[in-house]
Write a protein that holds these residues in place. Sequence first.
Motif, PDB file in Angstrom:
ATOM      1  N   ILE A  65      43.557  27.333   9.351  1.00  0.00           N
ATOM      2  CA  ILE A  65      42.704  28.364   9.939  1.00  0.00           C
ATOM      3  C   ILE A  65      42.301  27.967  11.348  1.00  0.00           C
ATOM      4  O   ILE A  65      41.932  26.809  11.601  1.00  0.00           O
ATOM      5  CB  ILE A  65      41.443  28.576   9.084  1.00  0.00           C
ATOM      6  CG1 ILE A  65      41.836  29.041   7.667  1.00  0.00           C
ATOM      7  CG2 ILE A  65      40.506  29.604   9.727  1.00  0.00           C
ATOM      8  CD1 ILE A  65      40.681  29.058   6.693  1.00  0.00           C
ATOM      9  N   THR A  66      42.406  28.903  12.231  1.00  0.00           N
ATOM     10  CA  THR A  66      41.974  28.692  13.618  1.00  0.00           C
ATOM     11  C   THR A  66      41.015  29.822  13.988  1.00  0.00           C
ATOM     12  O   THR A  66      41.281  30.990  13.691  1.00  0.00           O
ATOM     13  CB  THR A  66      43.176  28.710  14.575  1.00  0.00           C
ATOM     14  OG1 THR A  66      44.090  27.687  14.195  1.00  0.00           O
ATOM     15  CG2 THR A  66      42.710  28.492  16.022  1.00  0.00           C
ATOM     16  N   ILE A  67      39.918  29.429  14.626  1.00  0.00           N
ATOM     17  CA  ILE A  67      38.981  30.441  15.113  1.00  0.00           C
ATOM     18  C   ILE A  67      38.810  30.236  16.613  1.00  0.00           C
ATOM     19  O   ILE A  67      38.536  29.121  17.059  1.00  0.00           O
ATOM     20  CB  ILE A  67      37.610  30.318  14.415  1.00  0.00           C
ATOM     21  CG1 ILE A  67      37.775  30.458  12.890  1.00  0.00           C
ATOM     22  CG2 ILE A  67      36.654  31.376  14.930  1.00  0.00           C
ATOM     23  CD1 ILE A  67      36.477  30.337  12.131  1.00  0.00           C
ATOM     24  N   ASP A  68      38.987  31.291  17.314  1.00  0.00           N
ATOM     25  CA  ASP A  68      38.784  31.180  18.757  1.00  0.00           C
ATOM     26  C   ASP A  68      37.866  32.281  19.235  1.00  0.00           C
ATOM     27  O   ASP A  68      37.702  33.319  18.586  1.00  0.00           O
ATOM     28  CB  ASP A  68      40.118  31.224  19.498  1.00  0.00           C
ATOM     29  CG  ASP A  68      40.813  32.557  19.361  1.00  0.00           C
ATOM     30  OD1 ASP A  68      40.466  33.484  20.121  1.00  0.00           O
ATOM     31  OD2 ASP A  68      41.701  32.691  18.475  1.00  0.00           O
ATOM     32  N   SER A  69      37.291  31.992  20.378  1.00  0.00           N
ATOM     33  CA  SER A  69      36.355  32.940  20.953  1.00  0.00           C
ATOM     34  C   SER A  69      36.290  32.695  22.456  1.00  0.00           C
ATOM     35  O   SER A  69      36.869  31.726  22.973  1.00  0.00           O
ATOM     36  CB  SER A  69      34.968  32.769  20.323  1.00  0.00           C
ATOM     37  OG  SER A  69      34.037  33.608  20.951  1.00  0.00           O
ATOM     38  N   ALA A  70      35.614  33.568  23.144  1.00  0.00           N
ATOM     39  CA  ALA A  70      35.467  33.379  24.579  1.00  0.00           C
ATOM     40  C   ALA A  70      34.502  32.249  24.901  1.00  0.00           C
ATOM     41  O   ALA A  70      34.585  31.624  25.952  1.00  0.00           O
ATOM     42  CB  ALA A  70      34.996  34.686  25.224  1.00  0.00           C
ATOM     43  N   SER A  71      33.592  31.997  23.981  1.00  0.00           N
ATOM     44  CA  SER A  71      32.587  30.956  24.228  1.00  0.00           C
ATOM     45  C   SER A  71      32.910  29.725  23.398  1.00  0.00           C
ATOM     46  O   SER A  71      33.608  29.807  22.372  1.00  0.00           O
ATOM     47  CB  SER A  71      31.194  31.480  23.846  1.00  0.00           C
ATOM     48  OG  SER A  71      30.902  32.666  24.536  1.00  0.00           O
TER      49      SER A  71
END
Lengths: 882, 261
Positions: free
Chosen positions: B204-210
Motif C-alpha cells: 500500500i502506498t499513500i501519497d498526498s500533496a503535503s
Amino acid sequence: MIRNVFLFVLLLFLYIFKGFCVVNAQVVRPPGGGKDISQPPAQPTCPPCGEPSPPADSGEYFYYCATDDAKAACVTNYGDFAGYDEMACYDLLKDCFKDVNGECDAETKKKVACCMTLITGCGSVSNGFSCSESEANPIRGAKLLAPSDTNVGYPNECMCDPGYQCKSWDDASTLCEGKIDRGEIGIPTQFKTKKTRCYDSGDDCKKACGPTPTPYSQTITECNANFFDPLNPSFDQYRMVPICIGTTTTETDPACLSEDKCWRADLPCGWRCLGLYYCDPIVRGCRFGFFLRPGIEDCSNKLALRGMPGKCFFTEDECRIDGCMGCTPQCDAPEDVCAEDVVSDGCGGTCTGTKVCTPSIISPPGFEVRNSSSILVMPDGSNRNHICEQIFWTDQAVSSKNVNYRFSMSSNNPIDAVMIGFNNADSDDLIISEAGIAGGDTMQNVTGVGVTVDFSSEQIGAGPFTANFTVKYGNNFPKNLNAIWVTAMDTEGRTMPWTYVNRTFKSWNCDVPLSGTLYDGSGETDASCATGTGFSVIANSDLNFTSLEYYRNIDLGVTETVGTNITSPAYFNYPGLVWGSTYNKKFNADLDADPGEMIFGTKDKGAGATSYKCPGTLLLNETYVSAYSTVPEIVVDYSTIVNPEPWYQVMGGGLAAKTTIKNSVPVTCYNDVTVPLCQPGISIDSSEVGSSNSGMVAAGSGIDKGCANCSYGIPNNWDVASNLVPAIYTYDYFFNEYFVKAGLGVSLAANAKMSDLGVGYTGVVFVNGNFNIDQDNALAVGTNDYLVIFVNGSITFEAGVNSSAGIFVAKDAINMIDSSDTQLQVEGLLYSIGSDVNFLRNFVTHSKNRKYPSTVIKYRPDYLFKLPSELVRVFSGWKQGT
Amino acid sequence: METRNVKKGQTVLFVLLISAVVAVIGLSMSKKTVVETKINSDEELLKQAFNSAESGIDYYLKTGETTYESEDKKQKAEIIRTSISAGNNYVFEELTLDSRKGILWLAAHDSNGNVDEANGYNGGSLNITVKDGDNNDFVGAIEVDYYYRDADGKIKVTRKGYNLKNSNLISGFESVSDSFVSGFQTNGTPLLITIMPLGRSAWITIDSASDFPDQGELITSVGKAGDVSTSPVSRKVKLSNKFKFPFFMLEAVTAGGQITN
C-alpha cells in the motif's frame, strides 16, 4: 299521446308474447354464482290483454269488440262499413277493452282491468274491477274521478292524462263551452266510451288536448290517385297508398268534389275507400289499390279508363287465380323494405327487404356510465363498476349513489321507447322503461325497488338518439351484481332486441365487515406477512390485547374512528368499515407504545382468499377486498413477536470473531414504524462519533444476524467471511510489555471488581484472575481520562450495571448476564483474547427486545488518542550487526 | 649369544617409535586447546556487547538517555535515534496481510511519543495505491477508516469500502475500476487512517500533496564489551519503534472465539 300509449303497450307485449331476443349472446355470470345474468331481465308479469297483438295506430284501422264472444276481446279490422253497425268500433284499443269488459268473465275482466292499468296508467277502470295504486303507473298522475268532478256523464271512470279526454277532432274548446257534453261528433252515441272533461276556458282545454292536428281532426282522405299510371309505371307509385292527404275540403277547394276525392271533414275519409286487388299487366302481377266504395265498380272503371279492362278482387289469392294467371313474382326495391318486413311479390309469395330499420346501439360511444358530475367512469378489467368507487362519491363521507347511464342509438325512425334492464344476480330484476319519447310526453315505468330515475333523451329527426338515465340508488336496492341490458323501439314499432351492453354494475352499501386475530410470532425469527410465517400461534392474554380502533380521514381535518369488538384473548371484529377508505389502526396504549411494530396481512374473505396480502396500511380497495363478492368481507390478522430473544448492537464500529457471530435482530425491529425507528442491524452508525461509521462484521465461520431482512450494518451493510483476529496476543504479553517493561498500570488480585477501583478511576489495570463490572463508570469525552483493563480470566458485566466505559481485554470470555429493564451501554471496546463474547443480558420485560437491543457497544475512537504512548507503539525489525 | 642382542635392539626401536607417536599426538592436542580457548573468549565478548546494546535500548526506552554503562563498567552502549520519515509518498514498509489493518498516522507525535495534532498532516486529498504481493494491480477490496477531530473538538471516524478493479468482493463496497483510490478527501484535523486489504495481501502506498508526519523512530544501539576503553568488542542492534495500535483497538468487539447472544 295516443301513439305513446300504443308504443308502451307494444313494449309490454314484447315481454309477454315475444320475450327477449338476445342478439349479443354473451355469457355473463356473476362471480359468486347465483342466478344466470347472461339472459335479459325477467319479464314483468302482466295478464294478456286480448288477442291478437295490437296493430300500429294508423288511421285505416279500427278496433271492434266481438260482442258475441267477449273472450275474443278486441280485434282489429279495416274500417268496413258493412260491419260497422254491428260492431262497436273504437279508435283506441283501450276504449275497446273498456267496452268489452262488461261482457267478459271474471278472470278476463281482471286481466283486462290490470292490463288497462298498465296501458293507461289509471288506478281503476269501470265495472268494479280495479288494480291497486302500486300497480298503476303513478307517473301519469292517474286518479279516479269523483262524482263531483267535472267528468260529465261518466262518473267513476278512469281519468288519465287530460290529453285523452278530448274527443273532438277540431278545436276542443268549442266542445267544452258551457260544460255541456255534446256527444262525439261522427261516432254513434252508443259508442260513448270516452270521457269528456271540460274546462273553464277554451285555452285550458286546448292545452289539455295537446297540439293539433290529431290524425282524425283535420285531415281528409284521398283515395290513391296513382293507382295506375301507364306513363310512370314504377312499382312504388302503384304501391304507395296515401290514404289521407292534405287538408282540402269542399269549402276550400270545390274542385275536389267534382273529382270525387273530397269528403266532409266530419267523416273519416278512409271509410270511403276500399282496398282491392287487380292485375297489373305491366308488372304482370296482382297489385293493391284503394277505390271508392263500393269499390269494384270504381276499380273496373279506372282500369278501363287506363285501357286495361279487368277484374278487381277482394283478396290477392282471388286476383292471382282468377285474374292474373301466369303472374310473375317480383320483389321490388328490397333496399327500401325493412329487413324484418315481409311484402307480397304480387303472385302469392313474399319478399324480404334488406333495409336496416331496427334501432341499434352506436359504438362508439356505445354504452356509458357516468357519475353525477357527468364524468365518464371506466369499467375494470371485467367490465364492472360499483357504486362505492371513489368517482361516484361526492365527498369522503357519503356516496351520492347517483349513476348516469347513457347510450346512443341509430334508427330509421325516431326512437319512441327505450328500456334499460338490470339483471340482478340473485334477486328481482330492475327494468326502467320510457315510452312516448317521440311525442315529447314520456311515460316511465320502473319495476324493482330502491331506485328513482331521472330520464332525458335527445334526437333530431331520425338521427342518433341518446338515452340518458340517472338512477338514484336507495339503501334498499338489492345488494348484488347486475348485468345491464337495453332495448328500444321506434315509432313504427321496430324493436331492437334486448342487448347486453357488456357492463355490469353493483349498488351496495359499501360496508365491509372485518374480522381478525392477533398472533404471537415469537417463535419465528422471520415472521413475514408474505410467507405467512408468524401467523399460526394465537396470542395469549400476556399480550394484554384490550382495544383496537381504526380511524380514517373523511374530510379535511375530520377523522372518523371506529372501535372493534374484542373477543378475548386475541379476536376482534367490526361490522362495517367503508369500502374505498384507508384506515390506520390504534391498539390499546401499552401495545401501541410497546417497542416494535406488528406485521399484518389481509385476506379477501368475501372472495374466498386463503393467502395473505400485505398492504402497508389497511386499504379497502379492489386489490384487497373485492366489492363484487356476494358479501365483501375482509380478514385482518396481526402478528407480533411478544417475547423476542435478547440481542445486541454495535454503534460506530465493527465486529470481528475468529469463529462465528450470532445475533437475533428481531423482525419487529425491521418492521418498526414508531419514532425513533429501530435500526435493524448488528452494527449501526453512531452520530456521536461521526457518520457512515458502522463497521465491518467479520467472522471466520459464519454470521447469523437474526431476521432475514435485517442488515449486517446500517448504513454500511458490510460483512466478510474472514478471520480478522490473529492469535498474536496473550495476557502475559500485555502484562510483560506494559506492566513489567513499561511500568504501566496497577495489578489486582483475582476476582477484583469495578467497585474496587472506585468511581472515576482512570489508568491501566491488570487483574490476575476474573473481573466483574459491578458498578457504572464513565469516561468523559474531551478529557484525558481512559481506562484499560487486562484480565487474566473472564470479565462479567453484572445486571445492575447500566453504563460502562473503557477498553476491556480478557484472556477468557466476556459476559453480559442476567436481566434488567435497562439497556446496558458500554462505551469503548471488548476483546476476548481466546474465548467468546456472550451478550446474554435480557430485558426483564421481554417485549422490550422487540425494539431495543439489551446491550449496546458504542465504539469510542477518542480512546485511541489519549492512551499512554506505551500502549500504542509496536516494536519491530530487530537487527544486529557490528 | 648374537640372537639375543638382535632381539634387544628391535625392542628399543619399537619403544622409541611408540614414544615418538605419543609425543606427536600430545603436541597436537595441546595446540587445539589453545585455539578453542581463544574462540570462546571472543563469543562471550560479543554476547556481552549484544546484551549491552539491548540494555542500552531498554535504558533508552525507560530513561531517554542515549548512553548506557553497566555498573561494573564492563558494558557500555551508545544509542542513536532517528525518525521514520514518511514524506508525502508513504510506502508501507511491510506487506499488509489479508484482513489486517495497516496504519498511517496523520497526527504527529512529540518526543515522548504522545500525539501532537498541531504538527501533523495538513489535510487534503489522498491517493491510495494498492498492489498485490507480486506488485501487480490489486484485485480485491480495501476498507479505509479515517479518524479525525471535528470543529467541535470531537474525535470521529468514518469508514469507506472499495472493491478495486471492480472485484465485487464485498457487498456494499464502492466499485472502483482501478487498483487505486484517488482523491480520498480528508476533513477536520486528520489523525489516523487505516487500510485493510481483503481478499489478498497488499503493498500500500499513500501519497498526498503535503508531507505526512514521522511514523515512529529507528533506535540504533551499539553495545560494547571487553576493554571498553581501548579495544572493545562491539555489537549493533536496530529497533523500529512505530506508533501502532494493537489490532483489537480498531474494532468495537473482538473475540478469539465467537460473539453470540
